[in-house]
Design a protein around this motif. Structure first.
Motif, PDB file in Angstrom:
ATOM      1  N   GLN A  15       0.827  -1.153   0.073  1.00  0.00           N
ATOM      2  CA  GLN A  15       0.165  -0.122   0.206  1.00  0.00           C
ATOM      3  C   GLN A  15       0.821   1.001  -0.019  1.00  0.00           C
ATOM      4  O   GLN A  15       1.952   1.237   0.368  1.00  0.00           O
ATOM      5  CB  GLN A  15      -0.996   0.019   1.310  1.00  0.00           C
ATOM      6  N   THR A  16       0.374   2.248  -0.464  1.00  0.00           N
ATOM      7  CA  THR A  16       1.074   3.608  -0.745  1.00  0.00           C
ATOM      8  C   THR A  16       0.161   4.678  -0.618  1.00  0.00           C
ATOM      9  O   THR A  16      -1.015   4.406  -1.330  1.00  0.00           O
ATOM     10  CB  THR A  16       1.990   3.653  -1.871  1.00  0.00           C
ATOM     11  N   PRO A  17       0.333   5.778   0.226  1.00  0.00           N
ATOM     12  CA  PRO A  17       1.345   5.833   1.087  1.00  0.00           C
ATOM     13  C   PRO A  17       1.179   5.108   2.530  1.00  0.00           C
ATOM     14  O   PRO A  17      -0.016   4.559   2.713  1.00  0.00           O
ATOM     15  CB  PRO A  17       1.584   7.366   1.399  1.00  0.00           C
ATOM     16  N   LYS A  18       2.451   4.977   3.209  1.00  0.00           N
ATOM     17  CA  LYS A  18       2.173   4.243   4.628  1.00  0.00           C
ATOM     18  C   LYS A  18       1.600   5.389   5.581  1.00  0.00           C
ATOM     19  O   LYS A  18       0.759   5.138   6.543  1.00  0.00           O
ATOM     20  CB  LYS A  18       3.459   3.775   5.059  1.00  0.00           C
ATOM     21  N   TYR A  19       1.960   6.534   5.330  1.00  0.00           N
ATOM     22  CA  TYR A  19       1.275   7.724   6.225  1.00  0.00           C
ATOM     23  C   TYR A  19       0.573   8.740   5.213  1.00  0.00           C
ATOM     24  O   TYR A  19       1.433   9.014   4.459  1.00  0.00           O
ATOM     25  CB  TYR A  19       2.218   8.299   7.109  1.00  0.00           C
ATOM     26  N   LEU A  20      -0.346   9.438   5.724  1.00  0.00           N
ATOM     27  CA  LEU A  20      -0.915  10.438   4.804  1.00  0.00           C
ATOM     28  C   LEU A  20      -1.548  11.499   5.962  1.00  0.00           C
ATOM     29  O   LEU A  20      -2.499  11.187   6.744  1.00  0.00           O
ATOM     30  CB  LEU A  20      -2.025   9.810   4.050  1.00  0.00           C
ATOM     31  N   ILE A  25      -5.597   6.466  -2.093  1.00  0.00           N
ATOM     32  CA  ILE A  25      -4.569   5.361  -1.359  1.00  0.00           C
ATOM     33  C   ILE A  25      -4.395   4.255  -2.348  1.00  0.00           C
ATOM     34  O   ILE A  25      -5.585   3.766  -2.870  1.00  0.00           O
ATOM     35  CB  ILE A  25      -5.262   4.549  -0.032  1.00  0.00           C
ATOM     36  N   CYS A  81      -3.205   0.424  -3.629  1.00  0.00           N
ATOM     37  CA  CYS A  81      -3.011  -0.945  -3.157  1.00  0.00           C
ATOM     38  C   CYS A  81      -2.545  -1.987  -4.437  1.00  0.00           C
ATOM     39  O   CYS A  81      -3.499  -1.856  -5.425  1.00  0.00           O
ATOM     40  CB  CYS A  81      -4.100  -1.532  -2.289  1.00  0.00           C
ATOM     41  N   THR A 131      -2.565   2.032   5.815  1.00  0.00           N
ATOM     42  CA  THR A 131      -2.007   3.297   5.575  1.00  0.00           C
ATOM     43  C   THR A 131      -2.794   4.319   6.768  1.00  0.00           C
ATOM     44  O   THR A 131      -3.912   4.148   6.898  1.00  0.00           O
ATOM     45  CB  THR A 131      -2.608   3.916   4.184  1.00  0.00           C
ATOM     46  N   ARG A 132      -1.932   5.003   7.477  1.00  0.00           N
ATOM     47  CA  ARG A 132      -2.519   5.879   8.571  1.00  0.00           C
ATOM     48  C   ARG A 132      -3.103   6.898   7.984  1.00  0.00           C
ATOM     49  O   ARG A 132      -1.911   7.764   7.829  1.00  0.00           O
ATOM     50  CB  ARG A 132      -1.626   5.669   9.565  1.00  0.00           C
ATOM     51  N   LEU A 133      -4.246   7.222   8.038  1.00  0.00           N
ATOM     52  CA  LEU A 133      -4.670   8.736   7.655  1.00  0.00           C
ATOM     53  C   LEU A 133      -5.146   9.408   8.751  1.00  0.00           C
ATOM     54  O   LEU A 133      -5.766   9.364   9.537  1.00  0.00           O
ATOM     55  CB  LEU A 133      -5.821   8.404   6.640  1.00  0.00           C
TER      56      LEU A 133
END
Lengths: 113, 116
Positions: free
Chosen positions: B6-11, B21, B23, B111-113
Motif C-alpha cells: 500500500q502507498t502511502p504508509k502515512y497520509l 490510497i 494497493c 495506511t495511517r490517515l
C-alpha cells in the motif's frame, strides 16, 4: 446476519502463563473460522484456521478447535512469550456471499517478562 | 517480495481535501478488499472486488470510491475528507472466488490517515 464475539481485552499475562481468548460466533451456514494476529504497526496476518467442525488449527504453539455444538473457536497457548504481545482477531468466512468475512473486535494481549 | 503493498504508509492532510490510497497485490489473487480500522482497533470491511467487479459495498459514505483498474490493483479515493475519516486503512486480498469462503486473507501494512 453473521457475528463474532470475542473476549474483551486488554489481557495482560506474565511470560509462560497459559492463554485463552474466547471466541463465539453466529452464522447462517457452516463458515470457516480464523484467528488473525496484528503485531504493533503491522497489518493482520493469519495465525490459524479451521474449515469444518472438529477441525483443529494450530501454529506457533497456538491452537483452536472448531466447535459447532457450542459455536466457538477459542484460542489457546500453553506458554506465552513477550513476543506474543499483539492484537488477536477471530473471524469467520461464509461459504456464500462472496466469501465475505466477519471480524471480532480484537483482543489486545500484553505479555510481561 | 511484498505480497500486498500500500502507498502511502502515512497520509496527513487537511479537512476538505481529496486523497487516494493505492494497493497492489502480486499473489495472483482474484479478490481484493478495503478495511477501515479505528483507534480502538475495530476492523470494518468497506469494499470488496472480485476480478475488477464490485461485490461488497458496505454502508460507507459515497465520498469513498474504490477503483480497480485490474485485478492486481484496488485503489481507494476519498473526497472531501472529514475528521472522522482518520483511521488506518488496510487493503487485503484472497484467492477465493465468490462462495468459497475458506481462503485466507492477506493484508497490506496499512495506511495511517490523519485528517487535521
Amino acid at each position: 446476519g453473521n457475528s463474532v464475539t470475542q473476549m474483551e481485552g486488554p489481557v495482560t499475562l506474565s511470560e509462560e502463563a497459559f492463554l485463552t481468548i474466547n471466541c463465539t460466533y453466529t452464522a447462517t451456514g457452516y463458515p470457516s473460522l480464523f484467528w488473525y494476529v496484528q503485531y504493533p504497526g503491522e497489518g493482520l496476518q493469519l495465525l490459524l484456521k479451521a474449515t469444518k467442525a472438529d477441525d483443529k488449527g494450530s501454529n506457533k504453539g497456538f491452537e483452536a478447535t472448531y466447535r459447532k455444538e457450542t459455536t466457538s473457536f477459542h484460542l489457546e497457548k500453553g506458554s506465552v512469550q513477550v513476543s506474543d504481545s499483539a492484537v488477536y482477531f477471530c473471524a469467520l468466512s461464509e461459504h456464500t456471499n462472496a466469501g465475505k468475512s466477519t471480524f471480532g473486535d480484537g483482543t489486545t494481549l500484553t505479555v510481561k517478562p | 517480495d511484498t505480497a500486498v503493498s500500500q502507498t502511502p504508509k502515512y497520509l496527513v492532510t487537511q479537512m476538505g481535501n481529496d486523497k487516494s490510497i493505492k494497493c497492489e497485490q502480486n499473489l495472483g489473487h482474484d479478490t481484493m478488499y478495503w478495511y477501515k480500522q479505528d483507534s480502538k482497533k475495530f476492523l470494518k470491511i468497506m469494499f470488496s472486488y472480485n476480478n475488477k467487479e464490485l461485490i461488497i459495498n458496505e454502508t460507507v459514505p459515497n465520498r469513498f470510491s474504490p477503483k480497480s483498474p485490474d485485478k492486481a490493483h484496488l485503489n481507494l479515493h476519498i473526497n472531501s475528507l472529514e475528521l472522522g475519516d482518520s483511521a488506518v486503512y488496510f487493503c487485503a486480498s484472497s484467492q477465493s472466488p465468490p462462495g468459497l469462503g475458506t481462503d485466507t486473507q492477506y493484508f497490506g501494512p496499512g495506511t495511517r490517515l490523519t485528517v487535521l
